[in-house]
Design an enzyme around this catalytic site. Structure first.
Site, short mmCIF file in Angstrom:
data_model
loop_
_atom_site.label_atom_id
_atom_site.label_comp_id
_atom_site.label_asym_id
_atom_site.label_seq_id
_atom_site.Cartn_x
_atom_site.Cartn_y
_atom_site.Cartn_z
N LYS A 183 0.86 -1.19 0.00
CA LYS A 183 0.00 0.00 0.00
C LYS A 183 0.90 1.23 0.00
O LYS A 183 1.78 1.36 0.86
CB LYS A 183 -0.90 0.01 1.24
CG LYS A 183 -1.79 1.25 1.33
CD LYS A 183 -2.80 1.10 2.43
CE LYS A 183 -3.62 2.37 2.62
NZ LYS A 183 -4.60 2.22 3.71
N ASP A 330 -16.53 -0.16 0.47
CA ASP A 330 -15.22 -0.53 -0.10
C ASP A 330 -14.20 -0.85 0.99
O ASP A 330 -13.12 -1.38 0.69
CB ASP A 330 -14.69 0.57 -1.03
CG ASP A 330 -14.68 1.94 -0.37
OD1 ASP A 330 -15.75 2.38 0.10
OD2 ASP A 330 -13.61 2.56 -0.31
N ASN A 331 -14.53 -0.53 2.22
CA ASN A 331 -13.61 -0.82 3.32
C ASN A 331 -14.10 -1.98 4.18
O ASN A 331 -13.56 -2.23 5.24
CB ASN A 331 -13.42 0.42 4.20
CG ASN A 331 -12.61 1.49 3.50
OD1 ASN A 331 -11.85 1.19 2.58
ND2 ASN A 331 -12.77 2.73 3.92
P1 AMP Z 1 -9.05 4.65 1.46
O1 AMP Z 1 -9.61 5.86 2.07
O2 AMP Z 1 -7.55 4.49 1.69
O3 AMP Z 1 -9.80 3.41 1.81
O4 AMP Z 1 -9.21 4.89 -0.12
C1 AMP Z 1 -10.44 5.13 -0.78
C2 AMP Z 1 -10.20 5.08 -2.26
O5 AMP Z 1 -9.31 6.14 -2.63
C3 AMP Z 1 -9.53 3.80 -2.76
O6 AMP Z 1 -9.96 3.57 -4.05
C4 AMP Z 1 -8.07 4.17 -2.74
O7 AMP Z 1 -7.28 3.38 -3.61
C5 AMP Z 1 -8.12 5.62 -3.21
N1 AMP Z 1 -6.98 6.41 -2.74
C6 AMP Z 1 -6.77 6.90 -1.50
N2 AMP Z 1 -5.63 7.59 -1.44
C7 AMP Z 1 -5.08 7.55 -2.68
C8 AMP Z 1 -3.90 8.10 -3.28
N3 AMP Z 1 -3.03 8.83 -2.57
N4 AMP Z 1 -3.68 7.84 -4.58
C9 AMP Z 1 -4.54 7.10 -5.30
N5 AMP Z 1 -5.67 6.58 -4.81
C10 AMP Z 1 -5.95 6.79 -3.52
MG MG Z 2 -10.24 1.77 1.36
#
Ligand code: AMP
Ligand code: MG
Length: 577
Positions: A183, A330-331
């Site tokens: 990640k 998604d989480n």
């Molecule tokens: P998360 O909040 O980490 O669960 O991410 C929610 C969505 O945003 C997922 O599709 C992640 O892959 C995407 N995402 C979060 N941060 C980034 C980043 N810095 N670059 C690309 N995608 C991101």
């Molecule tokens: Mg996520």
């Protein structure tokens, strides 16, 4: 005020409404020209057909013929942001950092017991290359997953692994299959406007917390390693225009599966029903061995397990005061493990309205609403599964979903009975649990330490209402006017425990109620030092949190069982990561 218990356990029926030769052979289809490969020979970590622990990455073999990689793949191999269709994965290599990388921490337990890697491997350059994403296993094309999700109640469309890459699957010496995912390892077709990176701050938090959760007995993804680079990553941490330079980091996460509710949802939303069937059948085959693959009711059986295991996961979160922070579909893992650690938090003073994520203005994912969020998510999962069910099965699935509150409630009560040291079930248990929570709420007593100090106090001290010095949380709760009556009823209830003794009771409770959790201030303190290249507190916390139920001298000296220090009173955690 007295509604805290209701808020914690009740659900409204509103779910309708949320190896080592260097080989510079870069496949023509990838853009990441810095990517290099390990030669991995199948079975090289086997001795007489048995897997053995190895101390060199060149001797470690990933599962090169894993069925996961046989799921439909995006035909486009170029790495640019786009709407991806008709596939489960895209082949994308991680993007290596431009600068040198440094190994910050490793989990010995994950390396040795999950991945058959001797801890000494962590001192090798090969390992560092592998876990930072600049060398891949030859023959294994890294995978980035296409998924969608409901974010804060609203369908968000395509999300996907925007900064994560599955870099190997591995079957260990116990026959367990593990998926290794980086990640923070660079852009993918799913990065949307993101940079594909993760900062040190959030990576330290995820590394520490996922391992801590495991040692607390909560189903969770694991963290094998944490590396930090000197690559600059820009983040507006509190979304207030104050953009700052941070350092890019990568965590190697390990789970039996990374599929989420959103993995299934996206296929139904876009009408890709052939893929929906294929993916659900794959997930059942790989991860739900108790379900017969040819059973015409297998989708129902699958849903039934996800419902009950999600209830169990959330009840367990609630038993340790854990708020995930972003309970979007998604989480939510289809294996009901805690995944995607972001703005999580452990509740300190007892408060059912505790919201760890400062970006969650409406408190949608407040701690006391997590079961409701689970219900919302399960309903969305059910909707996504309906194309695979006939009318009767749909009705049965709705009934299964309607049983979620009861399953959650039962599990919650069981866990809290254990927390209070009760054996068996008595009518008065519920009242005793509710009253204890209410007293904590009224006195703003610390959740974790109130339970812990109740586990440590003697019956005699309790009876005499003598609160030993240093029992700071218990001192707070004891100020409640109902406390003396509660103690009398509690001691009476303990007498009904069969074959019990005071020492057994205290021993039992001390293995249920942790003394150490990853409080925000502790994570913050470790992060601030880490940002100055001092990883001592990351290491200390990692060590302490491996044994959260045992009093440890180092932890006591660090104040980890004490009140939150003054400097950390107003700490905030946002979604920025
Ligand atoms: P998360 O909040 O980490 O669960 O991410 C929610 C969505 O945003 C997922 O599709 C992640 O892959 C995407 N995402 C979060 N941060 C980034 C980043 N810095 N670059 C690309 N995608 C991101
Ligand atoms: Mg996520």
């Amino acid at each position: 005020m007295q509604n805290c218990f209701i808020a914690l356990v009740c659900l409204w029926a509103t779910y309708g409404s949320d190896c080592l030769t260097w080989k510079h052979n870069i496949p023509p289809s990838t853009e990441n020209s810095k990517q290099t490969f390990f030669m991995s020979t199948l079975n090289n970590s086997e001795y007489c057909g048995r897997k053995v622990k190895v101390s060199s990455m060149s001797l470690w073999s990933a599962s090169l013929d894993d069925d996961l990689a046989k799921l439909p793949i995006d035909p486009i191999r170029l790495n640019y942001v786009r709407r991806v269709k008709d596939c489960i994965f895209s082949h994308v290599y991680p993007t290596p950092f431009m600068s040198d990388v440094q190994l910050v921490a490793v989990s010995e337990d994950v390396l040795e017991n999950l991945l058959d890697l001797d801890i000494s491997v962590a001192n090798t350059n090969d390992f560092l290359h592998f876990v930072s994403g600049d060398r891949s296993i030859s023959g294994f094309l890294p995978l980035t997953h296409r998924y969608g999700g409901y974010q804060f109640g609203v369908w968000a469309g395509q999300l996907g692994d925007g900064r994560a890459h599955i870099i190997a699957t591995y079957i260990n010496r116990y026959g367990e299959r593990w998926e290794l995912q980086l990640k923070g390892s660079g852009k993918t077709p799913y990065s949307r406007s993101g940079d594909g990176r993760a900062v040190l701050r959030s990576s330290v938090r995820e590394f520490l917390c996922s391992e801590a959760m495991h040692h607390l007995g909560i189903p969770t993804s694991r963290a094998a390693s944490l590396v930090v680079s000197r690559d600059v990553v820009w983040r507006d941490q509190f979304y207030n225009g104050n953009v700052k330079k941070e350092r890019g980091a990568v965590v190697l996460r390990v789970a039996k599966s990374w599929f989420r509710f959103g993995s299934i949802e996206i296929l139904t939303k876009f009408g890709e029903f052939h893929l929906l069937r294929e993916l659900v059948d794959f997930i059942i085959k790989e991860n739900f061995p108790s379900i017969i693959q040819t059973d015409p009711n297998r989708i129902l059986a699958f849903f039934n397990v996800v419902v009950s295991q999600t209830a169990d996961m959330i009840a367990r979160w609630m038993s340790i005061g854990f708020a995930h922070g972003v309970c979007n579909t998604d989480n939510f893992s289809l294996l009901s493990i805690t995944i995607d650690y972001g703005p999580f938090g452990f509740m300190e003073n007892y408060d059912a309205d505790y919201v760890p994520n400062t970006s969650d203005d409406d408190g949608r994912y407040r701690i006391g609403n997590q079961a409701n969020a689970g219900m919302f998510n399960l309903n969305k999962l059910l909707v996504a599964l309906t194309p695979l069910m006939d009318n009767i099965q749909k009705q049965m699935a709705s009934k299964i979903l309607a049983g979620f509150p009861d399953l959650y409630y039962q599990r919650f009560i069981e866990l809290y009975r254990d927390k209070l040291g009760f054996s068996g079930e008595r009518e008065e248990d519920l009242t005793l649990i509710v009253s204890f929570l209410n007293m904590m709420e009224d006195t703003r007593a610390d959740f974790t330490m109130s339970f812990r100090q109740l586990s440590e106090i003697t019956d005699c001290e309790l009876r005499n209402l003598t609160i030993p010095e240093g029992y700071w949380a218990f001192h707070d709760i004891s100020q409640h006017m109902d406390f003396p009556a509660w103690v009398t009823a509690y001691l009476q209830r303990l007498k009904s425990n069969p074959d019990d003794s005071e020492s057994k009771r205290r021993q039992r409770m001390k293995t249920t109620n942790p003394r150490y959790i990853l409080r925000n201030w502790m994570a913050e303190s470790a992060v601030r030092k880490a940002e100055m290249n001092d990883f001592s507190e990351v290491h200390l916390l990692q060590k302490v949190l491996q044994r959260p139920f045992q009093t440890q001298k180092m932890a006591e000296l660090a104040g980890y069982s004490q009140k939150t220090p003054e400097w950390a009173k107003d700490l905030k955690v946002s979604c920025s990561s």
